[in-house]
Design an enzyme around this catalytic site. Structure first.
Site, mmCIF file in Angstrom:
data_model
loop_
_atom_site.group_PDB
_atom_site.id
_atom_site.type_symbol
_atom_site.label_atom_id
_atom_site.label_comp_id
_atom_site.label_asym_id
_atom_site.label_seq_id
_atom_site.Cartn_x
_atom_site.Cartn_y
_atom_site.Cartn_z
ATOM 1 N N GLU A 170 0.831 -1.199 0.000
ATOM 2 C CA GLU A 170 0.000 0.000 0.000
ATOM 3 C C GLU A 170 0.870 1.255 0.000
ATOM 4 O O GLU A 170 1.978 1.251 0.541
ATOM 5 C CB GLU A 170 -0.922 0.015 1.223
ATOM 6 C CG GLU A 170 -1.850 -1.183 1.328
ATOM 7 C CD GLU A 170 -2.892 -1.225 0.233
ATOM 8 O OE1 GLU A 170 -3.112 -0.193 -0.431
ATOM 9 O OE2 GLU A 170 -3.490 -2.292 0.023
ATOM 10 N N TYR A 221 3.214 -5.571 -9.146
ATOM 11 C CA TYR A 221 1.928 -6.171 -9.483
ATOM 12 C C TYR A 221 1.980 -6.926 -10.809
ATOM 13 O O TYR A 221 1.093 -7.718 -11.113
ATOM 14 C CB TYR A 221 0.849 -5.096 -9.557
ATOM 15 C CG TYR A 221 0.384 -4.585 -8.213
ATOM 16 C CD1 TYR A 221 -0.848 -4.964 -7.683
ATOM 17 C CD2 TYR A 221 1.162 -3.704 -7.469
ATOM 18 C CE1 TYR A 221 -1.298 -4.492 -6.466
ATOM 19 C CE2 TYR A 221 0.728 -3.225 -6.237
ATOM 20 C CZ TYR A 221 -0.493 -3.627 -5.739
ATOM 21 O OH TYR A 221 -0.921 -3.154 -4.524
ATOM 22 N N VAL A 223 -13.091 1.557 -13.365
ATOM 23 C CA VAL A 223 -13.561 0.766 -12.236
ATOM 24 C C VAL A 223 -12.961 1.376 -10.978
ATOM 25 O O VAL A 223 -11.734 1.456 -10.840
ATOM 26 C CB VAL A 223 -13.136 -0.713 -12.350
ATOM 27 C CG1 VAL A 223 -13.612 -1.493 -11.121
ATOM 28 C CG2 VAL A 223 -13.689 -1.340 -13.620
ATOM 29 N N SER A 240 -13.604 1.753 -6.550
ATOM 30 C CA SER A 240 -14.395 1.381 -5.379
ATOM 31 C C SER A 240 -14.260 2.385 -4.238
ATOM 32 O O SER A 240 -15.197 2.612 -3.491
ATOM 33 C CB SER A 240 -13.991 -0.014 -4.887
ATOM 34 O OG SER A 240 -12.608 -0.054 -4.585
ATOM 35 N N ASN A 286 -4.705 5.778 -6.685
ATOM 36 C CA ASN A 286 -5.144 6.652 -5.596
ATOM 37 C C ASN A 286 -4.001 7.460 -5.008
ATOM 38 O O ASN A 286 -4.220 8.377 -4.226
ATOM 39 C CB ASN A 286 -5.844 5.853 -4.495
ATOM 40 C CG ASN A 286 -4.973 4.746 -3.917
ATOM 41 O OD1 ASN A 286 -3.762 4.899 -3.793
ATOM 42 N ND2 ASN A 286 -5.577 3.628 -3.551
ATOM 43 N N TYR A 305 4.633 2.940 -7.680
ATOM 44 C CA TYR A 305 3.307 2.458 -7.306
ATOM 45 C C TYR A 305 2.439 2.362 -8.559
ATOM 46 O O TYR A 305 1.771 3.315 -8.966
ATOM 47 C CB TYR A 305 2.671 3.383 -6.270
ATOM 48 C CG TYR A 305 1.362 2.864 -5.706
ATOM 49 C CD1 TYR A 305 1.324 1.666 -5.005
ATOM 50 C CD2 TYR A 305 0.173 3.576 -5.868
ATOM 51 C CE1 TYR A 305 0.123 1.180 -4.478
ATOM 52 C CE2 TYR A 305 -1.023 3.107 -5.343
ATOM 53 C CZ TYR A 305 -1.034 1.906 -4.652
ATOM 54 O OH TYR A 305 -2.215 1.431 -4.132
#
Length: 305
Positions: free
Chosen positions: A81, A112, A136, A138, A189, A195
């Site tokens: 994170e 990733y 997409v 959330s 984000n 990242y």
């Protein structure tokens, strides 16, 4: 006659996010021999490494091992994170001596995904496209750049948004749905070094849609993926200018197809599973120095440069 490598024992202190995975298949599934993993804390004193996922220990230092760390042992700080998500890094001071994160300068680098060179050039077929832009999402973190950018961007181009507060989309239908779109908003984000998450690797690349990225710099992206495989928002003076460019590509099939040319030479390998990440610890430990220390994980991780 060379001696066989010593088996490495890795103790998983907590299951990451509660996800479990096979403990005895590092060689079969990942190709890393001599790796034994366990969740049996009675083996703490003999384990070569103890992997601790930050989210599970973030709010309580007492959730760390309470016995002294054996001199030969590595305490591995695991985290996927960005800084805006995690807290209380100071409780790690002078405890850990190995890092496992998405940052390339980690001891155990766990991205990733990765680009792999194909053995020979391949022909490819782009899925038929009948829709324009998808996203997409959330979690709507207040104050993050991607939300503000989207709010302005949508004034100039139609965007189909999927997620908890929008159109529902089951994971089973993710790729079949997104592959219908010409562009996908791979908006992170956080804008943070290295990242680059499943938003690019899984949602965009495996769905064969052109990713429009917002996150770290173009230069940083190009350390990991071809520069003509994505469109970066920072290449445009405004959201309107980006929207105009996407609308232009929508009408110019030849120009649009250029964003797929890299696929004749490269493939995409997803590295999103936890098993792969934890098995990597064995490989790194087998060639790591017998002593190293990290006085401050916070100082290292919060330094973006």
């Amino acid at each position: 006659m060379p001696q066989p490598k010593k088996e490495v024992l890795v103790l998983i202190w907590h299951w990451p996010w509660g996800y479990t995975f096979p403990l005895d298949r590092c060689y079969q599934d990942v190709g890393i021999p001599g790796c034994k993993m366990t969740t049996d804390r009675s083996l703490y004193s003999v384990a070569d490494a103890v992997v601790m996922h930050h989210v599970e220990i973030m709010y309580n230092k007492n959730l760390l091992p309470q016995k002294p760390r054996p001199i030969f042992q590595y305490w591995v700080w695991a985290n996927v994170e960005p800084p805006m998500i995690i807290q209380n890094l100071d409780i790690l001071d002078n405890l850990f001596n190995m890092t496992m994160t998405f940052r390339q300068d980690s001891d155990v680098f766990v991205p990733y995904g990765q680009i792999e060179t194909l053995k020979e050039p391949q022909n490819f077929t782009i899925p038929e496209k009948s829709k324009l832009v998808a996203w997409v999402v959330s979690k709507w973190y207040p104050g993050v750049r991607r939300i503000a950018y989207y709010e302005e961007f949508k004034k100039y181009i139609s965007i189909d948004v999927y997620g908890k507060k929008h159109t529902k989309l089951d994971m089973d239908n993710l790729h079949s749905t997104l592959s219908q779109y010409k562009f996908y908003l791979a908006f992170e984000n956080s804008e943070y070094k290295d990242y680059i998450t499943e938003k690019l690797w899984t949602n965009a690349f495996t769905s064969w849609t052109v990713p429009v990225v917002l996150g770290t710099s173009r230069e940083n992206y190009e350390r990991f993926v071809p520069g003509d495989a994505f469109i970066h928002v920072d290449d445009f003076a405004s959201p309107k200018e980006l929207a105009d460019y996407l609308l232009e590509l929508d009408k110019d099939e030849e120009k649009y197809r250029k964003y797929f040319n890299w696929r004749s030479l490269y493939g995409v390998k997803l590295l999103t599973g936890w098993q792969h990440k934890y098995c990597q610890v064995c490989e790194v430990i087998s060639r790591a120095p017998r002593y190293q220390t990290i006085h401050s994980v916070a100082k290292w991780f919060l330094n973006k440069s």
